[in-house]
Design a protein around this motif. Structure first.
Motif, short mmCIF file in Angstrom:
data_model
loop_
_atom_site.label_atom_id
_atom_site.label_comp_id
_atom_site.label_asym_id
_atom_site.label_seq_id
_atom_site.Cartn_x
_atom_site.Cartn_y
_atom_site.Cartn_z
N ASP A 82 1.00 -1.05 -0.03
CA ASP A 82 0.27 0.45 -0.28
C ASP A 82 0.98 1.43 0.36
OD1 ASP A 82 -1.97 -1.79 -0.11
OD2 ASP A 82 -2.04 -1.36 2.44
N GLU A 83 2.46 1.25 -0.07
CA GLU A 83 2.77 2.48 -0.02
C GLU A 83 2.69 3.25 -1.26
OE1 GLU A 83 7.43 1.16 -0.14
OE2 GLU A 83 8.08 3.57 -0.28
N GLY A 84 2.23 4.48 -0.89
CA GLY A 84 1.61 5.19 -1.41
C GLY A 84 2.41 6.60 -1.37
N TYR A 85 2.62 7.67 -2.82
CA TYR A 85 2.41 8.99 -2.43
C TYR A 85 1.52 9.48 -3.16
CZ TYR A 85 6.71 6.99 -0.51
OH TYR A 85 7.27 6.44 0.94
N PHE A 86 0.91 11.19 -2.82
CA PHE A 86 0.60 11.86 -3.76
C PHE A 86 1.93 13.44 -4.20
CE2 PHE A 86 -3.38 10.91 -1.43
CZ PHE A 86 -4.10 11.23 -2.73
N GLU A 87 2.12 13.24 -5.72
CA GLU A 87 3.22 13.78 -6.46
C GLU A 87 1.83 14.49 -7.54
OE1 GLU A 87 6.80 10.84 -5.42
OE2 GLU A 87 6.38 10.67 -7.38
N GLY A 88 2.41 15.61 -7.26
CA GLY A 88 1.97 16.93 -8.31
C GLY A 88 0.32 16.23 -9.11
N GLY A 89 -0.28 16.01 -7.24
CA GLY A 89 -1.92 16.06 -8.06
C GLY A 89 -2.07 14.51 -8.41
N ARG A 90 -0.87 13.53 -8.77
CA ARG A 90 -1.04 12.04 -9.01
C ARG A 90 -0.95 11.34 -7.67
NH1 ARG A 90 1.53 10.85 -14.16
NH2 ARG A 90 0.43 8.81 -14.04
N LEU A 91 -1.26 10.20 -8.31
CA LEU A 91 -0.98 9.06 -6.68
C LEU A 91 -0.04 8.12 -7.35
CD1 LEU A 91 -2.70 8.34 -4.02
CD2 LEU A 91 -4.17 6.54 -5.85
N ASN A 92 1.04 7.65 -6.65
CA ASN A 92 2.24 7.26 -7.02
C ASN A 92 2.09 5.74 -6.15
OD1 ASN A 92 4.38 6.38 -7.46
ND2 ASN A 92 5.57 7.91 -7.33
N PHE A 93 1.57 4.51 -6.70
CA PHE A 93 2.19 3.77 -5.79
C PHE A 93 3.12 2.95 -6.18
CE2 PHE A 93 -3.35 3.38 -6.59
CZ PHE A 93 -3.17 3.39 -4.97
N GLN A 94 3.76 3.11 -5.24
CA GLN A 94 5.09 2.74 -5.16
C GLN A 94 5.37 1.29 -4.26
OE1 GLN A 94 8.61 3.12 -5.77
NE2 GLN A 94 7.92 5.52 -5.91
N GLY A 95 5.01 0.55 -3.46
CA GLY A 95 4.74 -0.59 -3.31
C GLY A 95 4.13 -1.11 -3.65
N TRP A 96 3.59 -1.29 -5.05
CA TRP A 96 2.87 -1.99 -6.46
C TRP A 96 4.20 -2.18 -6.95
CZ3 TRP A 96 -1.82 -4.21 -5.57
CH2 TRP A 96 -2.27 -5.05 -6.25
N LEU A 97 4.31 -0.95 -7.62
CA LEU A 97 5.99 -1.38 -8.13
C LEU A 97 6.47 -1.82 -8.27
CD1 LEU A 97 5.62 2.57 -9.70
CD2 LEU A 97 5.38 0.71 -10.76
N LYS A 98 6.84 -1.67 -6.68
CA LYS A 98 7.97 -2.53 -6.23
C LYS A 98 7.83 -4.01 -5.90
CE LYS A 98 9.97 -0.26 -2.78
NZ LYS A 98 9.76 0.35 -1.62
#
Ligand code: B12
Length: 213
Positions: free
Chosen positions: A44-60
């Motif tokens: 579920d690790e995720g960040y809001f970057e420039g108004g967009r959701l970045n799902f780091q956990g899923w990518l990793k």
């Protein structure tokens, strides 16, 4: 081994759970995959970057597994592709919502709990679902149709209903108003990092956060 058994065996090399659902909205069949989430492997690790959701956990953690599994299936001469974004359909598609929870029930992977999530006997609600479309006539591993079947684990438990800070589960098994759910809250001190509410998961007596495979 039949093709369904072979592909499930491939899937279980990368995921904690796998099943086949046959849905009329999808050409071919759907391979539903489950992977447990934990502090060490935080899907579920995720960040809001420039108004967009970045799902780091899923990518990793999920994307490489999906890629390897599709390669393994291709080696068997069977065409497969991730559904949605690396196996995570985010929204309503042309043919209707691809509901991973409904497909997981149809594939026999579990039942929804009062918190609406699919409860795994070992991981409880601490697992996430992904989907791959397979172009082969595989056999369904579950009851085929989606049924609103109550979860036997939830009969005498109301912990998630009581824990919801916005009373969104007062009618158990469904979110009364999904817009009220505090699922993702951008947090401090790591600016933009999503601090999941997760209270309806944390109180669930089935499974526990950190019980990885
Ligand atoms: C949109 C969405 C959200 C929205 C809205 C959720 C909603 N329920 O509408 C918000 C942002 C609020 C949200 C929150 C969360 N989500 Co979300 N979300 C999704 C997404 C993209 C679509 C879900 C959807 O709209 N389904 C359609 C709705 C209508 O289905 P439903 O909620 O199951 O509703 C049905 C039941 O209520 C049923 N019903 C009605 N009455 C009754 C009675 C009984 C007895 C029964 C059994 C059923 C029943 O009828 C409804 C229609 O079929 C999926 C991914 C996907 N593509 O499937 C992830 C997904 C469902 N989310 C997930 C998770 C983990 C979460 C959160 C925990 C946040 C987090 N840490 O990731 C919270 C949990 C909140 C909660 N308690 O539900 C996981 C669930 C995994 C699991 N083990 O089940 C999914 C599958 C993502 C994934 N890749 O794993 N989410």
């Amino acid at each position: 081994m039949d093709p369904t058994g072979q592909i499930l065996e491939d899937a279980l090399r990368y995921f904690d759970a796998a099943g086949v659902a046959v849905d009329k909205c999808v050409d071919g069949v759907v391979l539903i995959l489950g992977l447990s989430t934990s502090p060490e492997r935080d899907l579920d690790e995720g960040y809001f970057e420039g108004g967009r959701l970045n799902f780091q956990g899923w990518l990793k953690h999920v994307k490489p597994r999906i890629t390897s599994l599709i390669e393994a299936i291709a080696e068997r001469g069977v065409e497969a592709e991730p559904m949605g974004w690396w196996g995570y359909p985010m929204s309503i598609g042309k043919k209707g919502v691809i509901s991973l929870k409904s497909l997981a029930v149809m594939a026999g992977l579990g039942l929804q709990g009062k918190n609406t999530l699919i409860i795994h006997p070992r991981f409880g609600p601490w697992w996430r679902l992904a989907a791959i479309r397979i172009n082969a006539p595989l056999t369904s591993t579950g009851p085929v149709v989606y049924e609103r079947k109550k979860n036997p684990h939830c009969v005498s438990c109301n912990a998630c209903v009581q824990a919801c800070p916005v009373d969104d589960l007062l009618e158990p098994y469904r979110l009364k108003d999904p817009a009220r759910c505090l699922a993702n809250i951008p947090a401090e001190p790591i600016p933009g990092k999503i601090e999941w509410c997760d209270r309806c998961l944390a109180v669930c007596p089935i499974g526990r956060l950190g019980a990885t495979s």
